[in-house]
Enzyme design. Structure first.
Site, PDB file in Angstrom:
ATOM      1  N   SER A   7     -34.566  25.939  20.138  1.00  0.00           N
ATOM      2  CA  SER A   7     -34.884  25.003  19.060  1.00  0.00           C
ATOM      3  C   SER A   7     -33.675  24.110  18.743  1.00  0.00           C
ATOM      4  O   SER A   7     -33.844  23.013  18.217  1.00  0.00           O
ATOM      5  CB  SER A   7     -35.282  25.777  17.811  1.00  0.00           C
ATOM      6  OG  SER A   7     -34.229  26.643  17.442  1.00  0.00           O
ATOM      7  N   TYR A  38     -36.811  26.708  13.982  1.00  0.00           N
ATOM      8  CA  TYR A  38     -38.181  27.161  14.208  1.00  0.00           C
ATOM      9  C   TYR A  38     -38.524  28.368  13.330  1.00  0.00           C
ATOM     10  O   TYR A  38     -39.691  28.654  13.087  1.00  0.00           O
ATOM     11  CB  TYR A  38     -38.365  27.601  15.668  1.00  0.00           C
ATOM     12  CG  TYR A  38     -38.606  26.497  16.672  1.00  0.00           C
ATOM     13  CD1 TYR A  38     -38.379  25.155  16.371  1.00  0.00           C
ATOM     14  CD2 TYR A  38     -39.049  26.810  17.958  1.00  0.00           C
ATOM     15  CE1 TYR A  38     -38.592  24.167  17.314  1.00  0.00           C
ATOM     16  CE2 TYR A  38     -39.278  25.826  18.901  1.00  0.00           C
ATOM     17  CZ  TYR A  38     -39.047  24.508  18.582  1.00  0.00           C
ATOM     18  OH  TYR A  38     -39.273  23.536  19.524  1.00  0.00           O
ATOM     19  N   CYS A  69     -34.488  31.522  23.098  1.00  0.00           N
ATOM     20  CA  CYS A  69     -34.775  31.505  21.662  1.00  0.00           C
ATOM     21  C   CYS A  69     -35.649  32.720  21.379  1.00  0.00           C
ATOM     22  O   CYS A  69     -36.742  32.852  21.960  1.00  0.00           O
ATOM     23  CB  CYS A  69     -35.519  30.209  21.329  1.00  0.00           C
ATOM     24  SG  CYS A  69     -36.126  30.121  19.638  1.00  0.00           S
ATOM     25  N   ASN A  70     -35.190  33.588  20.522  1.00  0.00           N
ATOM     26  CA  ASN A  70     -35.973  34.793  20.214  1.00  0.00           C
ATOM     27  C   ASN A  70     -37.272  34.433  19.504  1.00  0.00           C
ATOM     28  O   ASN A  70     -38.307  35.055  19.724  1.00  0.00           O
ATOM     29  CB  ASN A  70     -35.162  35.743  19.338  1.00  0.00           C
ATOM     30  CG  ASN A  70     -34.051  36.428  20.103  1.00  0.00           C
ATOM     31  OD1 ASN A  70     -34.236  37.496  20.661  1.00  0.00           O
ATOM     32  ND2 ASN A  70     -32.877  35.804  20.163  1.00  0.00           N
ATOM     33  N   CYS A 201     -31.411  36.628  17.443  1.00  0.00           N
ATOM     34  CA  CYS A 201     -31.511  35.173  17.302  1.00  0.00           C
ATOM     35  C   CYS A 201     -30.322  34.627  18.071  1.00  0.00           C
ATOM     36  O   CYS A 201     -29.188  35.084  17.872  1.00  0.00           O
ATOM     37  CB  CYS A 201     -31.448  34.753  15.841  1.00  0.00           C
ATOM     38  SG  CYS A 201     -31.313  32.961  15.629  1.00  0.00           S
ATOM     39  N   THR A 202     -30.582  33.668  18.950  1.00  0.00           N
ATOM     40  CA  THR A 202     -29.498  33.218  19.834  1.00  0.00           C
ATOM     41  C   THR A 202     -28.425  32.423  19.092  1.00  0.00           C
ATOM     42  O   THR A 202     -27.396  32.089  19.666  1.00  0.00           O
ATOM     43  CB  THR A 202     -30.060  32.404  21.016  1.00  0.00           C
ATOM     44  OG1 THR A 202     -30.897  31.354  20.505  1.00  0.00           O
ATOM     45  CG2 THR A 202     -30.865  33.292  21.940  1.00  0.00           C
ATOM     46  N   HIS A 203     -28.657  32.128  17.828  1.00  0.00           N
ATOM     47  CA  HIS A 203     -27.590  31.518  17.013  1.00  0.00           C
ATOM     48  C   HIS A 203     -26.554  32.556  16.559  1.00  0.00           C
ATOM     49  O   HIS A 203     -25.418  32.209  16.255  1.00  0.00           O
ATOM     50  CB  HIS A 203     -28.176  30.879  15.755  1.00  0.00           C
ATOM     51  CG  HIS A 203     -28.815  29.548  15.991  1.00  0.00           C
ATOM     52  ND1 HIS A 203     -29.991  29.391  16.672  1.00  0.00           N
ATOM     53  CD2 HIS A 203     -28.429  28.294  15.611  1.00  0.00           C
ATOM     54  CE1 HIS A 203     -30.313  28.106  16.707  1.00  0.00           C
ATOM     55  NE2 HIS A 203     -29.385  27.427  16.067  1.00  0.00           N
TER      56      HIS A 203
HETATM   57  N1  DGL Z   1     -32.064  30.421  17.999  1.00  0.00           N
HETATM   58  C1  DGL Z   1     -33.432  30.711  17.834  1.00  0.00           C
HETATM   59  C2  DGL Z   1     -33.761  32.186  17.860  1.00  0.00           C
HETATM   60  O1  DGL Z   1     -33.247  32.861  18.671  1.00  0.00           O
HETATM   61  C3  DGL Z   1     -34.175  29.975  16.797  1.00  0.00           C
HETATM   62  C4  DGL Z   1     -33.568  29.794  15.490  1.00  0.00           C
HETATM   63  C5  DGL Z   1     -34.440  28.865  14.688  1.00  0.00           C
HETATM   64  O2  DGL Z   1     -34.710  27.773  15.187  1.00  0.00           O
HETATM   65  O3  DGL Z   1     -34.848  29.262  13.596  1.00  0.00           O
HETATM   66  O4  DGL Z   1     -34.550  32.698  17.133  1.00  0.00           O
END
Ligand code: DGL
Length: 285
Positions: A7, A38, A69-70, A201-203
């Site tokens: 995202s 997302y 993206c999880n 979450c990849t962030h």
């Molecule tokens: N980085 C993404 C994840 O792994 C999405 C974070 C988001 O867009 O809310 O969930």
């Protein structure tokens, strides 16, 4: 060419691991910054946005796309694979980050649904930190439960954390927020302590040090980007038709649906080196 989608910036933490583990490949990164985050969107919107962006990556020749993206993996991937892909692009593949994570936690291959009870997981507790939508999807506890029912899973949604990371919030603010989420999750364990934490979450690798500081010292934080990179290496070994290293090995290209002027400096922190995003033309890449 391998397409990597998120995202926003988060998938860059996965791309970084891929370029180290599988350096001979050519990668195209696509961040849907125009619609990020997302994690609080409804399921239908996440599905449609993910499908559109996978289609964009297919259209420029990425036959294999990784949802880094999880949220997209947990909410949209199964439906994409089962209902859209067989009609739209049956020779292409879309993979996600949840499957490798579950395999790493349970040590049970994905296709095995009812492993013999060996008692190995009797005392295990896993904490999952993720976006609201990933938590609501129930993917992590459900899939872990199918393979290792004795692992107790506690989930903690971390609403707003992605926004703070994307907004380059101060370390003090990030530490405060993460500390609050960790305290909330531990309170739900009635004095018990997880042995492993999934930053789902990849962030969140960007705030992994804050999670490590807030969690009890014995908790192991799963290194999801490297787990995903190892899993992709194994996938390519099993599916040589997608294992097409490029000897010229040009550097990855980075595309965004948003405004590159606003995202470049922060993106470099996720990728670990300079990243220059190109704006996605409305007609495609
Ligand atoms: N980085 C993404 C994840 O792994 C999405 C974070 C988001 O867009 O809310 O969930």
């Amino acid at each position: 060419m391998i397409g990597v989608f998120d995202s926003g910036h988060g998938g860059l933490t996965v791309l970084r691991a891929l370029t180290t583990r599988l350096p001979g490949h050519r990668y195209i990164y696509l961040g849907d910054h125009a619609h990020a985050p997302y994690g609080a969107r409804d399921v239908e919107a996440i599905y449609e946005l993910t499908r559109e962006n996978v289609e964009r990556l297919f259209s420029i020749g990425c036959r294999l796309v990784l949802l880094a993206c999880n949220t997209a993996s947990a909410v949209a991937l199964r439906r994409l694979q089962q209902t859209w892909l067989p009609h739209f692009a049956p020779r292409n593949r879309v993979l996600g980050v949840v499957v490798p994570t579950i395999e790493a936690i349970t040590k049970v291959p994905w296709h095995v649904k009812s492993p013999p009870g060996d008692g190995v997981h009797e005392t295990r507790r896993v904490a999952v930190y993720a976006t609201r939508r990933t938590v609501e999807s129930g993917s992590f506890p459900y899939e872990i439960g199918l393979r290792a029912p004795a692992i107790a899973v506690v989930q903690q949604a971390c609403p707003g954390l992605v926004d703070l990371i994307e907004a380059d919030a101060s370390e003090a603010e990030l530490a405060r927020q993460v500390g609050g989420f960790v305290a909330e999750s531990l309170a739900g364990l009635d004095g018990g302590c997880p042995d492993t934490a999934i930053l789902g979450c990849t962030h969140y690798p960007l705030v992994a040090t804050h999670f490590a500081a807030a969690l009890p010292p014995a908790v192991e934080i799963l290194d999801q980007p490297n787990v995903v990179a190892d899993s992709l290496a194994q996938y390519l070994a099993r599916h040589p038709e997608f294992d097409t290293p490029d000897p010229a090995q040009p550097a990855p290209r980075f595309f965004t649906t948003g405004d590159p002027a606003h995202i470049d400096p922060l993106a470099s922190r996720f990728f670990g080196k300079d990243v220059e995003f190109e704006r996605l033309a409305s007609s495609g890449l």
